[in-house]
Design a protein around this motif. Structure first.
Motif, PDB file in Angstrom:
ATOM      1  N   TRP A  48       0.577  -1.055   0.224  1.00 57.39           N
ATOM      2  CA  TRP A  48      -0.233  -0.507  -0.350  1.00 57.39           C
ATOM      3  C   TRP A  48       0.870   1.533   0.362  1.00 57.39           C
ATOM      4  CZ3 TRP A  48      -4.768   0.950  -0.825  1.00 57.39           C
ATOM      5  CH2 TRP A  48      -5.680   2.063  -0.649  1.00 57.39           C
ATOM      6  N   ALA A  50       1.484   4.764   0.259  1.00 56.45           N
ATOM      7  CA  ALA A  50       1.788   6.416   1.157  1.00 56.45           C
ATOM      8  C   ALA A  50       2.712   6.662   1.818  1.00 56.45           C
ATOM      9  CB  ALA A  50       1.089   5.235   2.773  1.00 56.45           C
ATOM     10  N   ASN A  55      -1.341  10.074   5.185  1.00 56.11           N
ATOM     11  CA  ASN A  55      -2.737   9.664   4.856  1.00 56.11           C
ATOM     12  C   ASN A  55      -2.666   8.539   6.131  1.00 56.11           C
ATOM     13  OD1 ASN A  55      -3.066  10.103   1.666  1.00 56.11           O
ATOM     14  ND2 ASN A  55      -0.716   8.628   2.077  1.00 56.11           N
ATOM     15  N   CYS A 115      -9.732   4.328  -0.699  1.00 57.78           N
ATOM     16  CA  CYS A 115      -9.231   3.782   0.425  1.00 57.78           C
ATOM     17  C   CYS A 115      -9.007   2.419   0.272  1.00 57.78           C
ATOM     18  CB  CYS A 115     -10.382   3.950   0.965  1.00 57.78           C
ATOM     19  SG  CYS A 115     -10.628   2.670   3.091  1.00 57.78           S
ATOM     20  N   ASN A 138      -6.162   7.820   1.482  1.00 59.68           N
ATOM     21  CA  ASN A 138      -5.655   8.594   0.725  1.00 59.68           C
ATOM     22  C   ASN A 138      -5.617   9.341   1.360  1.00 59.68           C
ATOM     23  OD1 ASN A 138      -3.416   6.644  -0.080  1.00 59.68           O
ATOM     24  ND2 ASN A 138      -5.310   6.543  -2.539  1.00 59.68           N
ATOM     25  N   GLN A 141      -2.480  13.164   0.335  1.00 62.62           N
ATOM     26  CA  GLN A 141      -1.465  13.289  -0.806  1.00 62.62           C
ATOM     27  C   GLN A 141      -1.748  13.347  -2.272  1.00 62.62           C
ATOM     28  OE1 GLN A 141       0.629   8.844  -0.547  1.00 62.62           O
ATOM     29  NE2 GLN A 141       1.440   9.036  -2.473  1.00 62.62           N
ATOM     30  N   PHE A 144       1.034  10.291  -7.295  1.00 64.22           N
ATOM     31  CA  PHE A 144       1.042   9.103  -6.233  1.00 64.22           C
ATOM     32  C   PHE A 144       2.045   8.170  -7.452  1.00 64.22           C
ATOM     33  CE2 PHE A 144      -2.616   9.554  -4.459  1.00 64.22           C
ATOM     34  CZ  PHE A 144      -2.693   9.052  -3.307  1.00 64.22           C
ATOM     35  N   PRO A 151      -5.320   5.411  -7.909  1.00 69.26           N
ATOM     36  CA  PRO A 151      -5.342   5.916  -6.928  1.00 69.26           C
ATOM     37  C   PRO A 151      -6.033   7.023  -6.967  1.00 69.26           C
ATOM     38  CG  PRO A 151      -3.233   5.995  -7.069  1.00 69.26           C
ATOM     39  CD  PRO A 151      -4.222   5.175  -8.983  1.00 69.26           C
ATOM     40  N   SER A 153      -6.941  10.565  -3.963  1.00 71.47           N
ATOM     41  CA  SER A 153      -7.118  11.135  -2.711  1.00 71.47           C
ATOM     42  C   SER A 153      -8.047  12.511  -2.422  1.00 71.47           C
ATOM     43  CB  SER A 153      -5.949  12.391  -2.159  1.00 71.47           C
ATOM     44  OG  SER A 153      -5.374  13.134  -2.198  1.00 71.47           O
TER      45      SER A 153
END
Length: 248
Positions: A48, A50, A55, A115, A138, A141, A144, A151, A153
């Motif tokens: 994952w 991050a 996050n 998520c 997320n 952030q 990525f 992804p 956020s």
């Protein structure tokens, strides 16, 4: 409320809680939150991504010993619904219709993943002894760099920065509240879960590991089996990892 343990860094918040459980009985709902995971785990064996301190990375422990092992999917439903509904109803700038749950328990904003949830259950005979639930959301952030396909956020969606500890307390409270409802509203919670499923209306493209096919979500069994129906009326049943959505 149960305690929230804040860490600067750990390998995985799920591992941290599981190690605690080896040493002592901890209060149900205890949550471990960290700024950074050196070995954060996602579904399908993925990591994952991050950025440090940007996050929410946390795990919560529950003791759902009244739930049979063959119905443990209800834990996944309750937790994903609690997180989704917090975002839907507590984040003012987000349209509630844009937040859905992609079976079994990813939280999506439109066609992007906001998520991920990883649930590790320990069983005694046909009952659940404990459930350690890892959640990554997320939040702040904005870039990525991994090969994760989609992804997103909260900051990318709304342009706002968020207070992580404030969100952590609210989401923990929501999970515990929804979990308490299991005692008398299990059917209602399952109905709510199904109502916010990603692509729960119309026909969409799926892949069974061999070929793409078009189908609609017909139902989900208590075990978590996804029941799809093709345009020809043929039902196909899939366990987790046996089918995937083709994303736009």
């Amino acid at each position: 409320m149960p305690p929230i343990i804040y860490l600067q860094e750990t390998d995985s918040t799920n591992n941290y809680i599981k190690n605690l459980l080896l040493e002592q009985k901890i209060e149900e709902g205890t949550t471990v939150c960290t700024n950074y995971q050196t070995a954060g785990k996602g579904q399908r064996g993925n990591s994952w991504e991050a950025e440090i301190g940007m996050n929410l990375l946390f795990s919560i422990v529950l003791y759902p010993d009244a739930i049979r092992a063959n119905e443990q999917f209800i834990i996944s439903q309750v937790v994903s619904l609690a997180v989704a509904d917090y975002i839907r109803y507590k984040i003012d700038e987000i349209d509630i219709n844009d937040i859905t749950i992609k079976w079994p328990n990813d939280i999506y904003w439109q066609e992007k993943k906001l998520c991920g949830i990883l649930i590790e259950n320990s069983l005694i005979e046909d009952k659940i002894k404990e459930s350690v639930i890892g959640i990554g959301i997320n939040i702040n952030q904005t870039e990525f760099i991994s090969n994760a396909p989609n992804p997103v956020s909260l900051k990318q969606i709304t342009g706002r920065d968020y207070d992580l500890q404030f969100l952590m307390k609210g989401i923990q409270s929501n999970i515990i509240e929804y979990y308490k409802q299991l005692q008398h509203n299990q059917t209602k919670l399952t109905t709510q879960y199904k109502s916010v499923l990603f692509r729960n209306q119309g026909y969409h493209i799926f892949n069974d590991g061999i070929t793409n096919f078009t189908a609609r979500i017909k139902d989900i069994e208590p075990s978590g089996i996804l029941i799809l129906e093709t345009k020809e009326g043929i039902e196909r049943n899939f366990a987790f990892k046996e089918v995937r959505y083709i994303l736009s």
